[in-house]
Scaffold this active site. Sequence first.
Site, short mmCIF file in Angstrom:
data_model
loop_
_atom_site.label_atom_id
_atom_site.label_comp_id
_atom_site.label_asym_id
_atom_site.label_seq_id
_atom_site.Cartn_x
_atom_site.Cartn_y
_atom_site.Cartn_z
N ASP A 285 7.41 -6.57 7.83
CA ASP A 285 6.07 -5.77 7.66
C ASP A 285 5.00 -6.93 8.07
O ASP A 285 5.05 -8.30 8.06
CB ASP A 285 5.98 -5.11 6.53
CG ASP A 285 4.81 -3.78 6.63
OD1 ASP A 285 4.08 -3.99 7.60
OD2 ASP A 285 4.67 -2.82 5.80
C1 NOJ Z 1 1.46 -2.41 7.36
C2 NOJ Z 1 2.11 -1.02 6.81
O1 NOJ Z 1 2.81 -1.34 5.76
C3 NOJ Z 1 3.17 -0.73 8.12
O2 NOJ Z 1 3.54 0.68 7.79
C4 NOJ Z 1 2.72 -0.77 9.53
O3 NOJ Z 1 3.59 -0.13 10.21
C5 NOJ Z 1 2.19 -1.97 9.77
N1 NOJ Z 1 1.15 -2.43 8.90
C6 NOJ Z 1 1.68 -2.22 10.91
O4 NOJ Z 1 0.48 -1.46 11.10
#
Ligand code: NOJ
Length: 739
Positions: A285
């Site tokens: 993430d």
């Molecule tokens: C952080 C988030 O936790 C995740 O769900 C998301 O896909 C990513 N950022 C990318 O934007």
Amino acid sequence: MNKFLPLAAISLVLAVSCAGPARKEVRSSDRVESLLSKMTLDEKVGQLVLFTSDWSVTGPSMRQGYIDDIRAGRCGNIFNAYTAEYTRKLQEIAVNETRLGIPLLFGYDVIHGFRTVFPINLGISASWDIDAVEESARIAAREAAAAGLHWTFSPMCDICVEPRWGRVSEGAGEDPLLGSRISAAMTRGYQGGDLSDPSTVLACIKHYAAYGAPQAGRDYNTVDMSERWLREFYLPPYKAAVDAGALSVMASFNELDGVPATANYHLMQEILRDEWGFQGFVVTDYTGINEMVCHGYAADEADAGRLAINAGIDMDMQSAAFFNYLKEQVESGAVSRKTLDRAVRRVLNVKEALGLFDDPFRYCSEEREASETLTDANKAFARKLASESMVLLKNDGVLPLVKGEKVAVIGSLAASRDDLLGTWRAAGEVDKVPASILDAIREYNGAANVVYAEGCKEQGDDRSGFAAALAAAKRAKKVVMVIGENCHWSGEAASRSDIRIPGVQSELLEKIAATGKPVAVVLLNGRPLDLSAESETAGAILEAWYPGTMGGYAAADVLYGEYNPSGKLSITFPRNLGQVPVYHYAKNTGRPYVHPEAKYESRYLDVPNEPLYAFGHGLSYTSFDYSDITLSRPIFAENGSLTASVTVTNTGAVAGTETVQLYIRDLVGSVTRPVKQLKDFARVTLGPGASETVTFTIGRETLSFWRQDMTFGPEPGDFKLFIGGASDAVKEAEFDYAE
Ligand code: NOJ
């Protein structure tokens, strides 16, 4: 120009090693292998780097100048960039200006629709309509793919029993079975039957794992639970998406049992790859690698990167740890060449499966972008799905409204089109939302029959609009109050410590109800709320979530009975925060609360144990009668099965759809079992007076669980079986399972 000649047609060739199915190794096509053999270390690392464009970010930007990085072959993947025009521009740089011309992979958070925005996922899950869930993902994929995107960071598979957590809005609620059916359906919808079809996109299972169980509901917080609980209640939706063919997984921000998911070998290798046979790549993430320094798990960013790749991460989203340190780590031997190549191979395999080596521009299509986006058909589907997602929590007869009757509409959210789109709205734009709930009611009822007063905002303590709202209510026959949380109060980094309706909205509701006018509340929100007060004052409560582009019309469809509400809660609504976590698959305890006056039983002194609205609850404008359960036999043995049937009759005056739910209790186990656990469900649509017999098959799989020795299977003994229209409204039967 694409520098690749179409060599072998094979995309993913899987070879199972001698060690048996537990150790599947991915072998690639000749094309991928030949490419790999030509790549420099820098180029290999570049394929493992995912940077955001400067369009939108949800965290720190570790690296500016992503275009130069693409040109240098040092960034092989981009997110937060879309439109056919822009992705083509970036793809041209990658394909024409880098030494090997490896195409970029474009990812984006297409969570509940792309340009046509569907209800938030918690809402979609309340439809219990698995075909519709799949179709929503299909439409989202078609719209996103036409805008140059190859990859969506969805489905979000995080089971959640924690209403404080803002991201409960992004998932399918509390139940592993419903969650699994939904994650599989979304994966099928996104990826279609053939990933190289340019109307499909790669799915990404997230957030792996157990991100939905942060302590105290605070986003990104520590997660800790037993391996058994993890496997039984949290892992199934991720696994279901793996089984449905999803070829990417996102590691979650949280730690689990003391190890951040981003460096969790047990999760990424032992469970995901060795047990489940996952063949795609794992991405972190956003800055998940850097964050391991704050977790106190890595000394510095370089160390964090090393730990991540060695534990099974293939792609680094946004931390720049791979970008900055991986080459050197491979040269020094801290990361083996084999580990590096394995990760690169996994990424290239997916690029090949998407057809990008045959035509890197196949996804950027201005023509499709114009013709397949926000079409009338997509919007009509969004309207229907939004209606299906709404849950009628209470109704003393205020609803449905009668066309032409004077109605007062109150609340700032009633006039908002922006809030309808909710969190993670992808490329959804407010000016593409044709109607607020107020606009739609005006269209239904004739503007002259609608009086609107804002009354109050959804936040703050300004009561200056109360008088006008009360005056409006007095002029009308019925009142519709649209209240709840604005869309920024849900989603990432939007946890709350209080789950009551914010501001002075409830106070206004109380005053309006005191006028004696029948009041229907429409809720816009993304989490289970404490509705104890509102359930006393309002005559009806319609949970509308954040219903998306067509949500205004969908709400009016339900309010006026054009669509008979059929949604059922996919998550329990507590009476207050003190009851949390409260969910339908709770255990009995050694001192279950059965005697009303008992003190030393598992109970609260100040509230009942039961939630306000149970899992599976949802009313209709008609009523359904359930016959007693008929079992095909009272006992069944291994490899056999039995069926349980009920006849459901629509006893009201209008057609309606009912979700018939099957729950089970295993009375004695080698580990204790839930008092009720959802095992199956079926939707039936019945005209007035019509009946249908619904039959469920119960087999070994239905009874299986993680036994004391951590094997998965059933145990012989007595079972209870429950069927009904909500987890707290069921018929019962008993049967035996023998081995
Ligand atoms: C952080 C988030 O936790 C995740 O769900 C998301 O896909 C990513 N950022 C990318 O934007």
